[in-house]
Design a protein around this motif. Sequence first.
Motif, PDB file in Angstrom:
ATOM      1  N   PHE A  77      11.801 -14.536 -30.201  1.00 39.63           N
ATOM      2  CA  PHE A  77      11.782 -14.360 -28.757  1.00 39.63           C
ATOM      3  C   PHE A  77      13.073 -13.676 -28.337  1.00 39.63           C
ATOM      4  O   PHE A  77      13.976 -13.496 -29.143  1.00 39.63           O
ATOM      5  N   GLN A  78      13.144 -13.305 -27.090  1.00 43.10           N
ATOM      6  CA  GLN A  78      14.328 -12.632 -26.568  1.00 43.10           C
ATOM      7  C   GLN A  78      14.833 -13.397 -25.358  1.00 43.10           C
ATOM      8  O   GLN A  78      14.051 -13.976 -24.603  1.00 43.10           O
ATOM      9  N   LEU A  79      16.140 -13.404 -25.181  1.00 44.28           N
ATOM     10  CA  LEU A  79      16.731 -13.973 -23.974  1.00 44.28           C
ATOM     11  C   LEU A  79      17.071 -12.841 -23.026  1.00 44.28           C
ATOM     12  O   LEU A  79      17.646 -11.839 -23.428  1.00 44.28           O
ATOM     13  N   LYS A  80      16.693 -13.019 -21.778  1.00 43.69           N
ATOM     14  CA  LYS A  80      17.046 -12.056 -20.741  1.00 43.69           C
ATOM     15  C   LYS A  80      17.864 -12.778 -19.686  1.00 43.69           C
ATOM     16  O   LYS A  80      17.721 -13.988 -19.502  1.00 43.69           O
ATOM     17  N   ASP A  81      18.690 -12.034 -18.974  1.00 41.28           N
ATOM     18  CA  ASP A  81      19.482 -12.633 -17.906  1.00 41.28           C
ATOM     19  C   ASP A  81      18.554 -13.290 -16.894  1.00 41.28           C
ATOM     20  O   ASP A  81      17.501 -12.743 -16.550  1.00 41.28           O
ATOM     21  N   TYR A  82      18.960 -14.452 -16.418  1.00 41.36           N
ATOM     22  CA  TYR A  82      18.169 -15.214 -15.444  1.00 41.36           C
ATOM     23  C   TYR A  82      19.064 -15.468 -14.249  1.00 41.36           C
ATOM     24  O   TYR A  82      19.686 -16.504 -14.123  1.00 41.36           O
ATOM     25  N   LEU A  83      19.147 -14.471 -13.397  1.00 41.83           N
ATOM     26  CA  LEU A  83      20.043 -14.520 -12.256  1.00 41.83           C
ATOM     27  C   LEU A  83      19.238 -14.430 -10.976  1.00 41.83           C
ATOM     28  O   LEU A  83      18.029 -14.303 -11.002  1.00 41.83           O
ATOM     29  N   GLY A  84      19.907 -14.512  -9.873  1.00 37.46           N
ATOM     30  CA  GLY A  84      19.223 -14.342  -8.597  1.00 37.46           C
ATOM     31  C   GLY A  84      18.911 -15.652  -7.921  1.00 37.46           C
ATOM     32  O   GLY A  84      19.365 -16.712  -8.325  1.00 37.46           O
ATOM     33  N   GLU A  85      18.112 -15.549  -6.889  1.00 38.48           N
ATOM     34  CA  GLU A  85      17.784 -16.715  -6.077  1.00 38.48           C
ATOM     35  C   GLU A  85      16.665 -17.536  -6.707  1.00 38.48           C
ATOM     36  O   GLU A  85      15.775 -17.017  -7.354  1.00 38.48           O
ATOM     37  N   PHE A  86      16.733 -18.837  -6.477  1.00 40.08           N
ATOM     38  CA  PHE A  86      15.658 -19.771  -6.789  1.00 40.08           C
ATOM     39  C   PHE A  86      15.302 -19.821  -8.268  1.00 40.08           C
ATOM     40  O   PHE A  86      14.151 -19.676  -8.644  1.00 40.08           O
ATOM     41  N   ARG A  87      16.292 -20.055  -9.100  1.00 41.34           N
ATOM     42  CA  ARG A  87      16.058 -20.280 -10.529  1.00 41.34           C
ATOM     43  C   ARG A  87      15.607 -21.722 -10.728  1.00 41.34           C
ATOM     44  O   ARG A  87      15.921 -22.604  -9.951  1.00 41.34           O
ATOM     45  N   THR A  88      14.898 -21.981 -11.809  1.00 46.07           N
ATOM     46  CA  THR A  88      14.412 -23.336 -12.087  1.00 46.07           C
ATOM     47  C   THR A  88      15.457 -24.195 -12.792  1.00 46.07           C
ATOM     48  O   THR A  88      15.247 -25.394 -12.931  1.00 46.07           O
ATOM     49  N   ASN A  89      16.549 -23.600 -13.244  1.00 47.31           N
ATOM     50  CA  ASN A  89      17.624 -24.350 -13.891  1.00 47.31           C
ATOM     51  C   ASN A  89      18.889 -23.504 -13.908  1.00 47.31           C
ATOM     52  O   ASN A  89      18.840 -22.298 -13.665  1.00 47.31           O
ATOM     53  N   PRO A  90      20.035 -24.118 -14.206  1.00 52.77           N
ATOM     54  CA  PRO A  90      21.294 -23.368 -14.144  1.00 52.77           C
ATOM     55  C   PRO A  90      21.582 -22.483 -15.358  1.00 52.77           C
ATOM     56  O   PRO A  90      22.532 -21.722 -15.346  1.00 52.77           O
ATOM     57  N   TYR A  91      20.772 -22.560 -16.407  1.00 50.35           N
ATOM     58  CA  TYR A  91      21.028 -21.776 -17.616  1.00 50.35           C
ATOM     59  C   TYR A  91      20.939 -20.288 -17.276  1.00 50.35           C
ATOM     60  O   TYR A  91      20.009 -19.860 -16.595  1.00 50.35           O
ATOM     61  N   PRO A  92      21.880 -19.463 -17.739  1.00 49.28           N
ATOM     62  CA  PRO A  92      21.919 -18.057 -17.312  1.00 49.28           C
ATOM     63  C   PRO A  92      20.892 -17.133 -17.974  1.00 49.28           C
ATOM     64  O   PRO A  92      20.863 -15.952 -17.704  1.00 49.28           O
TER      65      PRO A  92
END
Length: 168
Positions: A77-92
């Motif tokens: 699998f690949q990790l992509k940046d998870y930024l912006g509003e209304f994320r489901t958790n604090p992990y980036p």
Amino acid sequence: MSIISKKNNSFVLVKNIDSADETQKIKVKVLVLWKTYKSSGNTHEMGSKIHAQVEENLMKKHLTVLKEGEAVSINTFQLKDYLGEFRTNPYPYKITFFRTTKVKAADDFLEYYPEKYFSNFEEILSGKLDKNILVDVIGQIVNIGPMEQIKTKGKDNSKLDNILRDTM
């Protein structure tokens, strides 16, 4: 000349995933599955939460294994940046699946994990929580406001205000 490939059979903890390595394996428990314009799931492992996203064209392949409350192993699998509003958790980062991603049932996953992660009223009212991360809360609904139509990011959306009472 021969090519020797190292096969890594050990699992990585979510908090230790290397975003540059696409050959890692993790074991997670699927907490929530929902379908939007892309099928998505929230996964959990060893006290860390991470969001996973499965493209619609790959969902059929994994639908028989990805079920709420079930533990699975995931590799390639690949990790992509998870930024912006209304994320489901604090992990980036969030997990994205490839065509070659493999998901299998994991029978040896620990069972002691809460089904949902609730925030208490004191944490929410203190204003110290990150406002871009969604939280779950349990309370008694004491008032529901009118449905409003608002524009967010250029799109029409519905907004419904609720007033909750702390049941504790």
